[in-house]
Design a protein around this motif. Structure first.
Motif, PDB file in Angstrom:
ATOM      1  N   VAL A 541      29.412  14.728  37.095  1.00 24.86           N
ATOM      2  CA  VAL A 541      29.381  14.965  38.538  1.00 24.86           C
ATOM      3  C   VAL A 541      29.194  13.645  39.258  1.00 24.86           C
ATOM      4  CG1 VAL A 541      28.202  16.169  40.407  1.00 24.86           C
ATOM      5  CG2 VAL A 541      28.402  17.253  38.170  1.00 24.86           C
ATOM      6  N   GLU A 542      29.974  13.438  40.327  1.00 25.67           N
ATOM      7  CA  GLU A 542      29.816  12.231  41.130  1.00 25.67           C
ATOM      8  C   GLU A 542      28.615  12.377  42.057  1.00 25.67           C
ATOM      9  OE1 GLU A 542      32.744   9.197  43.433  1.00 25.67           O
ATOM     10  OE2 GLU A 542      32.793  11.270  44.176  1.00 25.67           O
ATOM     11  N   VAL A 543      27.801  11.342  42.112  1.00 23.64           N
ATOM     12  CA  VAL A 543      26.634  11.293  42.987  1.00 23.64           C
ATOM     13  C   VAL A 543      26.895  10.229  44.048  1.00 23.64           C
ATOM     14  CG1 VAL A 543      24.156  10.883  43.155  1.00 23.64           C
ATOM     15  CG2 VAL A 543      25.107  12.003  41.125  1.00 23.64           C
ATOM     16  N   THR A 544      26.898  10.639  45.323  1.00 20.85           N
ATOM     17  CA  THR A 544      27.150   9.689  46.413  1.00 20.85           C
ATOM     18  C   THR A 544      26.139   9.898  47.521  1.00 20.85           C
ATOM     19  OG1 THR A 544      28.671  11.194  47.558  1.00 20.85           O
ATOM     20  CG2 THR A 544      29.632   9.689  45.925  1.00 20.85           C
ATOM     21  N   GLY A 545      26.035   8.888  48.382  1.00 23.08           N
ATOM     22  CA  GLY A 545      25.142   8.993  49.531  1.00 23.08           C
ATOM     23  C   GLY A 545      24.868   7.622  50.115  1.00 23.08           C
ATOM     24  N   TRP A 546      23.782   7.533  50.856  1.00 23.33           N
ATOM     25  CA  TRP A 546      23.398   6.260  51.461  1.00 23.33           C
ATOM     26  C   TRP A 546      21.886   6.140  51.506  1.00 23.33           C
ATOM     27  CZ3 TRP A 546      20.303   7.455  55.452  1.00 23.33           C
ATOM     28  CH2 TRP A 546      20.539   8.639  56.157  1.00 23.33           C
ATOM     29  N   ALA A 547      21.421   4.902  51.639  1.00 21.82           N
ATOM     30  CA  ALA A 547      19.979   4.644  51.724  1.00 21.82           C
ATOM     31  C   ALA A 547      19.769   3.278  52.375  1.00 21.82           C
ATOM     32  CB  ALA A 547      19.342   4.676  50.339  1.00 21.82           C
ATOM     33  N   PHE A 548      18.701   3.170  53.120  1.00 17.53           N
ATOM     34  CA  PHE A 548      18.374   1.873  53.715  1.00 17.53           C
ATOM     35  C   PHE A 548      16.870   1.790  53.947  1.00 17.53           C
ATOM     36  CE2 PHE A 548      19.277   4.646  57.370  1.00 17.53           C
ATOM     37  CZ  PHE A 548      18.202   4.394  58.218  1.00 17.53           C
ATOM     38  N   LYS A 549      16.401   0.572  54.194  1.00 16.18           N
ATOM     39  CA  LYS A 549      14.970   0.350  54.439  1.00 16.18           C
ATOM     40  C   LYS A 549      14.825  -0.657  55.571  1.00 16.18           C
ATOM     41  CE  LYS A 549      10.629  -1.063  52.224  1.00 16.18           C
ATOM     42  NZ  LYS A 549       9.840   0.107  52.678  1.00 16.18           N
ATOM     43  N   GLU A 550      14.120  -0.239  56.600  1.00 15.31           N
ATOM     44  CA  GLU A 550      13.959  -1.064  57.785  1.00 15.31           C
ATOM     45  C   GLU A 550      13.335  -2.421  57.458  1.00 15.31           C
ATOM     46  OE1 GLU A 550      14.844   0.263  61.434  1.00 15.31           O
ATOM     47  OE2 GLU A 550      16.039   0.579  59.632  1.00 15.31           O
ATOM     48  N   GLY A 551      13.880  -3.460  58.103  1.00 14.60           N
ATOM     49  CA  GLY A 551      13.267  -4.780  58.055  1.00 14.60           C
ATOM     50  C   GLY A 551      13.596  -5.616  56.850  1.00 14.60           C
ATOM     51  N   VAL A 552      13.683  -4.990  55.665  1.00  9.16           N
ATOM     52  CA  VAL A 552      13.836  -5.777  54.439  1.00  9.16           C
ATOM     53  C   VAL A 552      15.039  -5.365  53.601  1.00  9.16           C
ATOM     54  CG1 VAL A 552      11.381  -6.351  54.273  1.00  9.16           C
ATOM     55  CG2 VAL A 552      12.221  -4.251  53.218  1.00  9.16           C
ATOM     56  N   GLY A 553      15.459  -4.122  53.677  1.00  3.87           N
ATOM     57  CA  GLY A 553      16.573  -3.653  52.869  1.00  3.87           C
ATOM     58  C   GLY A 553      16.141  -3.215  51.483  1.00  3.87           C
ATOM     59  N   LEU A 554      17.089  -2.635  50.744  1.00  2.03           N
ATOM     60  CA  LEU A 554      16.837  -2.129  49.401  1.00  2.03           C
ATOM     61  C   LEU A 554      17.467  -3.039  48.360  1.00  2.03           C
ATOM     62  CD1 LEU A 554      17.491   1.698  49.942  1.00  2.03           C
ATOM     63  CD2 LEU A 554      15.276   0.601  49.513  1.00  2.03           C
TER      64      LEU A 554
END
Length: 634
Positions: A541-554
């Motif tokens: 199964v393909e897993v997709t999405g997005w994520a971010f972190k304020e100020g510093v990033g991931l």
């Protein structure tokens, strides 16, 4: 014939007593295990700050919580004990009223119905105002029925007591008073009662019981009154009110609801004055709340509001039910019993951690009962590793009150939060001196800031994080506490004291007074696009999405299955729509915040599994994101 009648009365009495002790024992057992509801916790906190009245309620509920823990110790059962005792009075008052007006057998039947009616049978399980309000309603109903026959000192005293208890219970008791006054005006004997000065003495005594609440509102710009009568209601027509009948029929149970409707309709034209009195009381209260439902608040729980009307109709029910054929009577008693068991069963389910965890993806998930013990344990661990002068700060009144009860501390400062205003608790927190503006109120002390991230709608969460930054500065890496797969999500931040904060550069940023969007460092945000919640999956199964972190990033995103990492996802894919939606985001990696990867379900057993994310920030933070269920095909 008399002997048969006596046997019938005795059997009915025995059935009532057996049912009474069974229901009370069951409620006691449930109340011992049921986690503390957030409103109960706040009423406990009010009880630790004794006052004549409060921003959300008159004083009685808080006084009773204080009495419970003072007498029986600091436990949830002790807190609820006075309310359980009050609830035990309700069926006996129903017995007294119906037996006096219609006969002994009818009295015991009315008492049994009061026990099985889910809304009244479950009273006292929670330390809420409704138990005292139900007792006050029945005292006034009882006194009114007797006054229609004869005015005497004892009955006037009962009326005064009922009015006073109601006035000290809830703003909503005003509806009971208004309907009672109208019901008396509609009856010739009622108008005679209202001409008696002794009755007005009782009314004056009841009115005096409202004085603490009136004084509180006078001293606080009518904040409580505005919240209860203006702010919490849209006062605009909405069609949702039509659901009232279906919801009430379900909660009362359909056959019992139908019997009440029949009883009320028939009694409106009865010869007996007391019958018409009960009917007017019940019909006007229920019909009034039905009409109000088209204009009033629909976001908070209101299904229990018509209970005083049902209590007033109870004495009329036995005469209706006894005329039904035997199968109809059996069906009514059975469905009423099933309804009560269902309500109590819900509270039992709420008290079982495994059941709560399985319900994490369901709409009925009991978030106001869940996670508080785990949070208290985490707070104790964090405080043990911090300086002795560390200040505990909650981000909303729910966290402050629940932690206050668990830790025995009714003085936990609370940051400004939309929830505090939405539930009418902000004025009370200010009066106690517990409304914290943020770091400026901490006197340079280090603080453990506890944030309930799941209490904010997701589309408003980033804005809330920026508001926190404005109050306390950039947020350090949090300890994440995911309860029930993250349906309840708490973030614990170790905020340094003034010296440590300045050493880290926080004091310089504060002195520059830069906008929160430029300086805010906040917990990570994420969304899994595929697979969807509850999706049936098999193969790869393909897993997709997005994520971010304020100020510093991931720095990285890992895939988690049932709480265990199963591999790193490709992170840094272009997804410009994320920054376009979260316009205030200051993650330096936008628009490269997308992720993609694969999940091989061949390594998983068939059935439900929970998939989530582990988000690794460039500041060293490690945050486990909330999980969502998927079904692996066999």
């Amino acid at each position: 014939m008399r002997e048969l009648d006596a046997r019938g009365v005795e059997r009915t009495r025995f059935a009532f007593l057996a049912l009474f002790f069974a229901v009370m024992l069951l409620k006691l057992l449930v109340a011992m295990r049921l986690p503390l509801f957030v409103d109960e916790a706040f009423y406990w906190q009010e009880g630790q700050h004794l006052a004549p009245a409060y921003s959300d309620l008159p004083g009685l509920t808080a006084w009773l919580t204080r009495l419970g823990v003072a007498v029986a110790g600091d436990s949830t059962l002790a807190l609820r004990l006075p309310f359980l005792l009050l609830s035990a009075c309700v069926p006996w008052l129903a017995v007294r009223i119906a037996a006096r007006e219609f006969g002994a057998r009818e009295g015991w039947l009315a008492g049994s119905l009061a026990l099985l009616l889910p809304l009244s049978g479950s009273l006292g399980l929670l330390a809420l105002p409704d138990a005292a309000m139900a007792v006050a309603t029945l005292l006034c109903v009882d006194a009114g029925a007797q006054l229609l026959r004869r005015v005497d000192a004892a009955t006037v005293l009962e009326l005064a007591g009922g009015l006073a208890i109601g006035a000290l219970s809830h703003y909503r008791f005003i509806a009971v008073i208004g309907v009672g006054f109208v019901a008396l005006l509609l009856l010739p004997d009622g108008r005679r009662v209202l001409r008696d000065v002794r009755v007005w003495t009782a009314i004056a005594f009841g009115a005096a019981a409202w004085m603490p609440l009136v004084a509180w509102n006078f001293d606080n710009a009518d904040a409580g009154l505005r919240f209860q009568l203006v702010d919490r209601h849209p006062w605009a027509f909405h069609v949702d009110g039509i659901l009232f009948l279906a919801i009430q029929a379900l909660l009362v149970t359909p056959l019992l609801f139908a019997a009440m409707a029949i009883a009320g309709k028939r009694a409106l034209s009865a010869e007996r004055t007391q019958s018409r009195y009960f009917a007017w009381l019940g019909v006007l209260v229920v019909a009034g709340f039905f009409v109000l439902g088209f204009f009033a608040d629909t976001e908070r729980v209101s299904f229990h509001w018509p209970l005083p009307g049902y209590l007033a109709l109870l004495p009329l029910l036995p005469a209706v039910i006894l005329r039904w054929p035997r199968p109809g009577r059996i069906a009514l008693w059975s469905t009423a019993g099933i309804g009560l068991v269902a309500v109590l069963g819900y509270y039992v389910a709420v008290s079982v951690p495994d059941v709560r965890a399985r319900a994490a993806a369901e709409k009925w998930y009991p978030s106001n009962f869940a996670g508080w013990d785990a949070l208290a344990a985490a707070v104790r661990e964090e405080r043990a590793a911090m300086p002795a002068d560390t200040l505990l700060v909650a981000d909303n009144f729910k966290v402050g009150a629940e932690l206050g009860f668990a830790l025995g501390d009714a003085e936990i400062p609370v940051l400004d939060h939309p929830l505090n205003h939405f539930h009418g608790r902000a004025p009370q927190l200010r009066l106690w001196g517990l409304a914290s503006a943020g770091r400026e109120d901490w006197d340079g002390r280090p603080a453990l800031l506890v944030v309930a991230a799941s209490e904010v709608r997701y589309r408003e969460l980033l804005e809330r994080y920026h508001a926190l930054c404005a109050m306390v500065g950039p947020l350090p890496p949090p300890r994440v506490l995911n309860v029930d797969h993250g349906r309840q999500r708490f973030l614990l931040f170790r905020m340094p004291g003034a010296t440590a904060a300045q050493a880290a550069g926080d004091g310089e940023a504060s002195s520059r007074r830069e906008p929160a969007s430029a300086t805010c460092v906040a917990p990570a945000m994420a969304w899994m696009t595929t697979p969807e919640t509850g999706q049936r999956i098999d193969g790869t199964v393909e897993v997709t999405g997005w994520a971010f972190k304020e100020g510093v990033g991931l720095a990285a995103v890992e895939l988690m299955v049932d709480g265990h990492p199963v591999g790193e996802l490709e992170y840094g894919l272009d997804d410009p729509g994320v920054a376009a939606y979260w316009r205030i985001s200051n993650d330096p990696q936008h628009p490269r915040v997308g992720f993609r990867g694969e999940l091989d379900t061949g390594t998983l057993t068939p059935g439900r599994h929970w998939i989530g994310l582990r988000l690794r920030g460039r500041d060293g933070s490690v945050e486990d994101w909330s999980e969502q269920p998927v079904m692996v095909a066999p």
